[in-house]
Write an enzyme that holds these catalytic residues in place. Structure first.
Site, PDB file in Angstrom:
ATOM      1  N   ASP A  60       0.839  -1.196   0.000  1.00 18.59           N
ATOM      2  CA  ASP A  60       0.000   0.000   0.000  1.00 18.59           C
ATOM      3  C   ASP A  60       0.874   1.246   0.000  1.00 18.59           C
ATOM      4  O   ASP A  60       1.719   1.410   0.871  1.00 18.59           O
ATOM      5  CB  ASP A  60      -0.843  -0.060   1.289  1.00 18.59           C
ATOM      6  CG  ASP A  60      -1.969   0.943   1.304  1.00 18.59           C
ATOM      7  OD1 ASP A  60      -1.882   1.963   0.602  1.00 18.59           O
ATOM      8  OD2 ASP A  60      -2.940   0.694   2.051  1.00 18.59           O
ATOM      9  N   HIS A 114      -0.278   4.590  -0.134  1.00 16.77           N
ATOM     10  CA  HIS A 114      -0.947   5.849   0.222  1.00 16.77           C
ATOM     11  C   HIS A 114      -0.186   6.533   1.356  1.00 16.77           C
ATOM     12  O   HIS A 114      -0.156   6.046   2.479  1.00 16.77           O
ATOM     13  CB  HIS A 114      -2.398   5.577   0.640  1.00 16.77           C
ATOM     14  CG  HIS A 114      -3.251   5.111  -0.496  1.00 16.77           C
ATOM     15  ND1 HIS A 114      -3.398   3.780  -0.810  1.00 16.77           N
ATOM     16  CD2 HIS A 114      -3.981   5.809  -1.398  1.00 16.77           C
ATOM     17  CE1 HIS A 114      -4.191   3.674  -1.869  1.00 16.77           C
ATOM     18  NE2 HIS A 114      -4.557   4.887  -2.250  1.00 16.77           N
TER      19      HIS A 114
HETATM   20  C1  B12 Z   1      -4.488   9.899  -3.372  1.00 20.61           C
HETATM   21  C2  B12 Z   1      -4.990   8.481  -3.568  1.00 20.61           C
HETATM   22  C3  B12 Z   1      -4.182   7.598  -4.248  1.00 20.61           C
HETATM   23  C4  B12 Z   1      -2.798   7.969  -4.735  1.00 20.61           C
HETATM   24  C5  B12 Z   1      -1.839   7.857  -3.543  1.00 20.61           C
HETATM   25  C6  B12 Z   1      -0.664   8.812  -3.653  1.00 20.61           C
HETATM   26  C7  B12 Z   1       0.208   8.679  -2.452  1.00 20.61           C
HETATM   27  N1  B12 Z   1       1.438   8.316  -2.672  1.00 20.61           N
HETATM   28  O1  B12 Z   1      -0.208   8.895  -1.341  1.00 20.61           O
HETATM   29  C8  B12 Z   1      -2.565   6.894  -5.823  1.00 20.61           C
HETATM   30  C9  B12 Z   1      -3.047   7.449  -7.151  1.00 20.61           C
HETATM   31  C10 B12 Z   1      -1.113   6.400  -5.979  1.00 20.61           C
HETATM   32  C11 B12 Z   1      -3.528   5.810  -5.390  1.00 20.61           C
HETATM   33  C12 B12 Z   1      -3.405   4.506  -5.798  1.00 20.61           C
HETATM   34  C13 B12 Z   1      -4.337   3.536  -5.487  1.00 20.61           C
HETATM   35  N2  B12 Z   1      -5.502   3.705  -4.829  1.00 20.61           N
HETATM   36 CO1  B12 Z   1      -5.963   5.315  -3.940  1.00 20.61          CO
HETATM   37  N3  B12 Z   1      -6.687   6.849  -3.235  1.00 20.61           N
HETATM   38  C14 B12 Z   1      -6.260   8.073  -3.065  1.00 20.61           C
HETATM   39  C15 B12 Z   1      -7.338   8.948  -2.390  1.00 20.61           C
HETATM   40  C16 B12 Z   1      -8.013   9.770  -3.486  1.00 20.61           C
HETATM   41  C17 B12 Z   1      -6.852   9.874  -1.304  1.00 20.61           C
HETATM   42  C18 B12 Z   1      -5.976   9.211  -0.219  1.00 20.61           C
HETATM   43  C19 B12 Z   1      -5.533  10.268   0.729  1.00 20.61           C
HETATM   44  O2  B12 Z   1      -4.410  10.739   0.641  1.00 20.61           O
HETATM   45  N4  B12 Z   1      -6.413  10.678   1.678  1.00 20.61           N
HETATM   46  C20 B12 Z   1      -6.130  11.711   2.643  1.00 20.61           C
HETATM   47  C21 B12 Z   1      -5.612  11.101   3.971  1.00 20.61           C
HETATM   48  C22 B12 Z   1      -5.362  12.212   4.985  1.00 20.61           C
HETATM   49  O3  B12 Z   1      -6.583  10.228   4.484  1.00 20.61           O
HETATM   50  P1  B12 Z   1      -6.355   8.680   4.721  1.00 20.61           P
HETATM   51  O4  B12 Z   1      -5.305   8.182   3.786  1.00 20.61           O
HETATM   52  O5  B12 Z   1      -7.641   8.009   4.685  1.00 20.61           O
HETATM   53  O6  B12 Z   1      -5.768   8.568   6.205  1.00 20.61           O
HETATM   54  C23 B12 Z   1      -6.473   9.045   7.325  1.00 20.61           C
HETATM   55  C24 B12 Z   1      -7.483   8.064   7.919  1.00 20.61           C
HETATM   56  O7  B12 Z   1      -7.717   6.938   7.103  1.00 20.61           O
HETATM   57  C25 B12 Z   1      -6.947   7.693   9.242  1.00 20.61           C
HETATM   58  N5  B12 Z   1      -6.156   6.502   9.403  1.00 20.61           N
HETATM   59  C26 B12 Z   1      -5.374   5.838   8.545  1.00 20.61           C
HETATM   60  N6  B12 Z   1      -4.755   4.840   9.136  1.00 20.61           N
HETATM   61  C27 B12 Z   1      -5.128   4.825  10.409  1.00 20.61           C
HETATM   62  C28 B12 Z   1      -4.774   4.008  11.456  1.00 20.61           C
HETATM   63  C29 B12 Z   1      -5.298   4.235  12.719  1.00 20.61           C
HETATM   64  C30 B12 Z   1      -4.924   3.355  13.831  1.00 20.61           C
HETATM   65  C31 B12 Z   1      -6.191   5.309  12.902  1.00 20.61           C
HETATM   66  C32 B12 Z   1      -6.761   5.559  14.238  1.00 20.61           C
HETATM   67  C33 B12 Z   1      -6.555   6.115  11.846  1.00 20.61           C
HETATM   68  C34 B12 Z   1      -6.024   5.886  10.608  1.00 20.61           C
HETATM   69  O8  B12 Z   1      -6.148   8.779   9.607  1.00 20.61           O
HETATM   70  C35 B12 Z   1      -5.489   9.275   8.444  1.00 20.61           C
HETATM   71  C36 B12 Z   1      -5.105  10.685   8.651  1.00 20.61           C
HETATM   72  O9  B12 Z   1      -6.208  11.526   8.827  1.00 20.61           O
HETATM   73  C37 B12 Z   1      -8.278   7.859  -1.799  1.00 20.61           C
HETATM   74  C38 B12 Z   1      -9.740   8.264  -1.702  1.00 20.61           C
HETATM   75  C39 B12 Z   1      -9.967   9.103  -0.496  1.00 20.61           C
HETATM   76  N7  B12 Z   1     -10.618  10.185  -0.721  1.00 20.61           N
HETATM   77  O10 B12 Z   1      -9.556   8.738   0.603  1.00 20.61           O
HETATM   78  C40 B12 Z   1      -8.063   6.699  -2.751  1.00 20.61           C
HETATM   79  C41 B12 Z   1      -8.263   5.276  -2.238  1.00 20.61           C
HETATM   80  C42 B12 Z   1      -7.622   5.156  -0.857  1.00 20.61           C
HETATM   81  N8  B12 Z   1      -7.502   4.487  -3.206  1.00 20.61           N
HETATM   82  C43 B12 Z   1      -8.065   3.371  -3.476  1.00 20.61           C
HETATM   83  C44 B12 Z   1      -7.530   2.401  -4.353  1.00 20.61           C
HETATM   84  C45 B12 Z   1      -8.392   1.166  -4.640  1.00 20.61           C
HETATM   85  C46 B12 Z   1      -6.282   2.589  -4.968  1.00 20.61           C
HETATM   86  C47 B12 Z   1      -5.574   1.606  -5.877  1.00 20.61           C
HETATM   87  C48 B12 Z   1      -5.608   0.149  -5.421  1.00 20.61           C
HETATM   88  C49 B12 Z   1      -6.073   1.641  -7.315  1.00 20.61           C
HETATM   89  C50 B12 Z   1      -6.836   2.826  -7.670  1.00 20.61           C
HETATM   90  N9  B12 Z   1      -8.105   2.644  -7.836  1.00 20.61           N
HETATM   91  O11 B12 Z   1      -6.269   3.882  -7.876  1.00 20.61           O
HETATM   92  C51 B12 Z   1      -4.148   2.127  -5.909  1.00 20.61           C
HETATM   93  C52 B12 Z   1      -3.299   1.387  -4.880  1.00 20.61           C
HETATM   94  C53 B12 Z   1      -1.878   1.656  -5.034  1.00 20.61           C
HETATM   95  C54 B12 Z   1      -1.136   1.091  -3.879  1.00 20.61           C
HETATM   96  N10 B12 Z   1      -0.279   0.107  -4.125  1.00 20.61           N
HETATM   97  O12 B12 Z   1      -1.293   1.498  -2.760  1.00 20.61           O
HETATM   98  C55 B12 Z   1      -9.376   3.173  -2.756  1.00 20.61           C
HETATM   99  C56 B12 Z   1      -9.301   2.167  -1.607  1.00 20.61           C
HETATM  100  C57 B12 Z   1     -10.547   1.320  -1.565  1.00 20.61           C
HETATM  101  C58 B12 Z   1     -10.756   0.576  -0.305  1.00 20.61           C
HETATM  102  N11 B12 Z   1      -9.811   0.473   0.600  1.00 20.61           N
HETATM  103  O13 B12 Z   1     -11.806   0.078  -0.121  1.00 20.61           O
HETATM  104  C59 B12 Z   1      -9.711   4.649  -2.310  1.00 20.61           C
HETATM  105  C60 B12 Z   1     -10.473   4.760  -0.995  1.00 20.61           C
HETATM  106  C61 B12 Z   1     -10.506   5.297  -3.472  1.00 20.61           C
HETATM  107  C62 B12 Z   1     -11.836   4.606  -3.677  1.00 20.61           C
HETATM  108  N12 B12 Z   1     -12.886   5.093  -3.075  1.00 20.61           N
HETATM  109  O14 B12 Z   1     -11.895   3.674  -4.399  1.00 20.61           O
HETATM  110  N13 B12 Z   1      -4.485   6.306  -4.583  1.00 20.61           N
END
Ligand code: B12
Lengths: 148, 460
Positions: free
Chosen positions: A19, A21
């Site tokens: 992963d 992200h």
């Molecule tokens: C940017 C992004 C990408 C970028 C990542 C760039 C990078 N290097 O970071 C790229 C384009 C590379 C990418 C690729 C992929 N992505 Co993407 N991506 C996103 C996106 C749009 C935003 C992620 C982000 O940065 N969010 C902002 C941060 C702040 O939030 P966060 O990551 O969720 O983390 C927060 C919380 O989750 C929480 N949290 C996280 N971990 C933990 C742990 C604990 C203990 C706690 C308490 C809280 C917590 O706190 C964090 C901070 O606030 C999301 C959709 C979305 N809106 O979330 C999809 C998403 C995460 N991606 C997804 C997918 C499927 C992929 C891919 C598999 C294929 C694709 N469809 O693009 C690939 C996987 C590549 C890989 N090997 O990882 C899906 C995941 C689906 C799922 N899990 O059910 C999402 C949700 C989009 C969707 N709705 O389909 N992605």
């Protein structure tokens, strides 16, 4: 010996599996550090063994795992068993991120991860603050002081 | 001796040959070099004098005599750490950077069996690490106790968790051959190798040099560091430059020897693109590795086992049997030199294969990870792709004459190769075998050392 303030508890942070992200991971690092923890951030694409190796060297009290890309369940399998093997049987294990895939409900997902040996499982909408509150609570229950 | 302060007599003692090199740092110029068989068995001075006699009368005017030592069999260091991929690896990297030969590496809690193994390895020194600063203290304290009781008298450099230091000082009380240095891995994935390296050198000079009979040189020369460390210093100077004189930038150096092959790099080695994720320990800018199973004479049987003999034969325009026969002949007689054109080709092709293996192990690698919806790249170790300059040194390479280029070509990355070797390097050859000497000179006359390397390394 002069009494010195207890050092901040150490935790290992990282995004598991293949992963990549990276954004949430940075936010978690800053938030936990701000809250007074000694954060060892391994970044993205971290294997179970890497979490465990870092926890051994740093004598960490907790491992906080993120999984965002939907394969968390597969990547986390056997994590607790591996900790036990490495002599870290009692270490706190947290997991959060996007653990709920498709139509699954959170209660079921939580139960699954709990059964795998995770102490806390965070569902949709859980941010860093939830993790921090829980870790403070769990460490307090174990008698570890938070250096503040 | 000692009437010309700008005249340096530089020596390398301890390997098969005692080498001397007379340099005028003022000019600067390399005035002469000579070699004679090393005589550690009796008195190293005999070999030194024999080589000196071949240098000519000016050598006796040298104001300063500096000697590096490849101390018979190398500086044997055993690395002890906690987790194999973390502090144990950090200890290994530190030991290699200090010019040592890592004879064994141990992790977690030393067992009775480990201690027996350690004793059998007869290390000159043990580098003891374990725990990040503020992290685990239990293991290093246990291991210190085990070493203190199990290997009394063996020099130890303790470079682990600083919180264990007081306890370790108690355990090693009254042991002057134990030194304390800053933690080689103060934080997960951060290395701090220089303090441990300095302690290793200190102990080497105080203890090991005497143990190997090299202290007999003391009345006439300063024994200053292990030879591989001198080479690493030379390579670093050549890379970084000095004062207003620019260096050659990031570079790689290979020393294909009769028994081992040393590889040095001065390069960042970071991933070439933000799409590549770096895994594992970050490696130091100045990195050395040594392959104990790759050499052109004593260890040629091991080299043969590891390379594609058919391919070596094709490169040498010979048959596989001829390659094997040559390897057999030189293994039994390390002084054996190629005579015929064909033997030269075979020797060079084997050296190229050895060079390739050793450089490949030194470099990092790239792994493709397939995630369900895409490909991701993971890098471990250093990416030396952008490195523009490869320096070849060492007997067989220099003796390889016009074939040095063929040998060094082994250091170039082949298309599709996962190991991150230099992709389009230029080659320089250290035909006069000066790198170690310039590493010694670098301590006192860095500008002259740099100038002489730039002048004498030949493009090929
Ligand atoms: C940017 C992004 C990408 C970028 C990542 C760039 C990078 N290097 O970071 C790229 C384009 C590379 C990418 C690729 C992929 N992505 Co993407 N991506 C996103 C996106 C749009 C935003 C992620 C982000 O940065 N969010 C902002 C941060 C702040 O939030 P966060 O990551 O969720 O983390 C927060 C919380 O989750 C929480 N949290 C996280 N971990 C933990 C742990 C604990 C203990 C706690 C308490 C809280 C917590 O706190 C964090 C901070 O606030 C999301 C959709 C979305 N809106 O979330 C999809 C998403 C995460 N991606 C997804 C997918 C499927 C992929 C891919 C598999 C294929 C694709 N469809 O693009 C690939 C996987 C590549 C890989 N090997 O990882 C899906 C995941 C689906 C799922 N899990 O059910 C999402 C949700 C989009 C969707 N709705 O389909 N992605």
């Amino acid at each position: 010996m002069s009494p010195s303030p207890a050092p901040p508890p150490t935790m290992i942070l990282g995004v598991i599996g293949a992963d990549c992200h990276a954004v949430g991971n940075k936010i978690l690092e800053l938030a936990f550090r701000e809250a007074g923890f000694n954060v060892v951030n391994l970044g993205v694409m971290v294997a179970q063994e890497e979490f465990i190796a870092a926890a051994i060297e740093t004598k960490a009290q907790a491992i906080v795992v993120s999984s965002l890309y939907g394969h968390g369940e597969m990547d986390c399998r056997g994590f607790r068993e591996r900790c036990v093997e490495a002599g870290l049987g009692r270490i706190l294990l947290y997991v959060g991120g996007n653990l709920v895939v498709g139509k699954a409900d959170f209660a079921g997902v939580e139960a699954k991860f709990r059964a795998m040996g995770f102490d806390r499982v965070f569902g949709p909408g859980s941010g860093p603050e939830h993790g921090i509150a829980a870790l403070r609570e769990d460490l307090a229950a174990r008698g570890a002081a938070l250096g503040q | 001796m000692g009437s010309s302060p700008s005249l340096y007599l530089l020596g390398d003692v301890g390997s098969t040959f005692t080498k001397l090199c007379l340099v005028d740092a003022g000019a600067p110029a390399v005035l002469a070099s000579a070699a004679a068989p090393t005589t550690v068995g009796t008195d190293v001075n005999a070999g030194f004098d024999a080589a000196l006699g071949r240098l000519g009368p000016r050598a006796r005017e040298a104001g300063r005599i500096l000697v590096s030592s490849s101390a018979a069999g190398g500086l044997r260091i055993a690395a002890v750490g906690l987790v194999p991929e973390l502090t144990m690896k950090a200890a290994r990297i530190a030991a290699l950077g200090a010019g040592g030969k890592v004879v064994g590496a141990f992790s977690f809690r030393l067992t009775a069996q480990d201690l027996a193994g350690l004793r059998e390895l007869r290390p000159d020194m043990i580098l003891l690490a374990g725990g990040t600063d503020g992290g685990d203290t239990e293991h290093i304290i246990h291991n210190a106790g085990a070493l203190a009781a199990g290997l009394p008298g063996v020099p130890v450099v303790a470079a682990g968790n600083r919180e264990a230091r007081e306890e370790l000082e108690r355990i090693f009380a009254g042991r002057p051959e134990v030194r304390f240095a800053a933690n080689v891995m103060p934080e997960v994935r951060r290395l701090d190798l220089d303090p441990a390296r300095a302690c290793i050198r200190e102990l080497f000079l105080e203890r090991i040099v005497a143990a190997k009979g090299l202290d007999r040189l003391r009345s006439r020369a300063e024994v200053v560091r292990p030879t591989p460390e001198a080479v690493l210093r030379a390579v670093a100077l050549l890379s970084r430059g000095h004062g207003g004189s620019p260096g050659l930038g990031e570079l790689l150096a290979v020393d294909v020897g009769g028994a081992t092959t040393d590889v040095y790099s001065c390069a960042e080695g970071r991933p070439s693109s933000p799409a590549v994720v770096l895994r594992g320990l970050p490696e130091p800018f100045e990195k050395r590795t040594v392959e104990a199973d790759i050499g052109m004479r004593h260890t040629i049987a091991h080299l043969l086992e590891q390379c594609d003999v058919e391919e070596v034969a094709r490169a040498a325009r010979a048959t596989a049997d001829e390659v094997r026969a040559w390897a057999g002949a030189v293994a039994g007689d390390p002084g054996h030199l190629p005579a015929s054109e064909r033997e030269h080709r075979i020797d060079a092709a084997l050296a190229a294969a050895g060079c390739r293996l050793a450089v490949a192990r030194h470099c990092g690698w790239l792994e493709e990870c397939y995630t369900p919806e895409g490909r991701v790249y993971v890098q471990e170790g250093k990416d030396l792709g952008p490195v523009r300059c490869v320096v070849g040194s060492g007997g067989p390479l220099a003796a390889g004459g016009p074939r040095a280029g063929e040998v060094l070509a082994g250091a170039r990355r082949a298309p599709g190769e996962s190991r991150l070797l230099p992709s389009a390097p230029e080659f320089l050859i250290d035909r006069r075998y000066l790198l170690w000497a310039m590493g010694l000179l670098a301590d006192h006359e860095p500008a002259a050392a740099l100038e002489l390397m730039k002048r004498h390394l030949e493009p090929c």
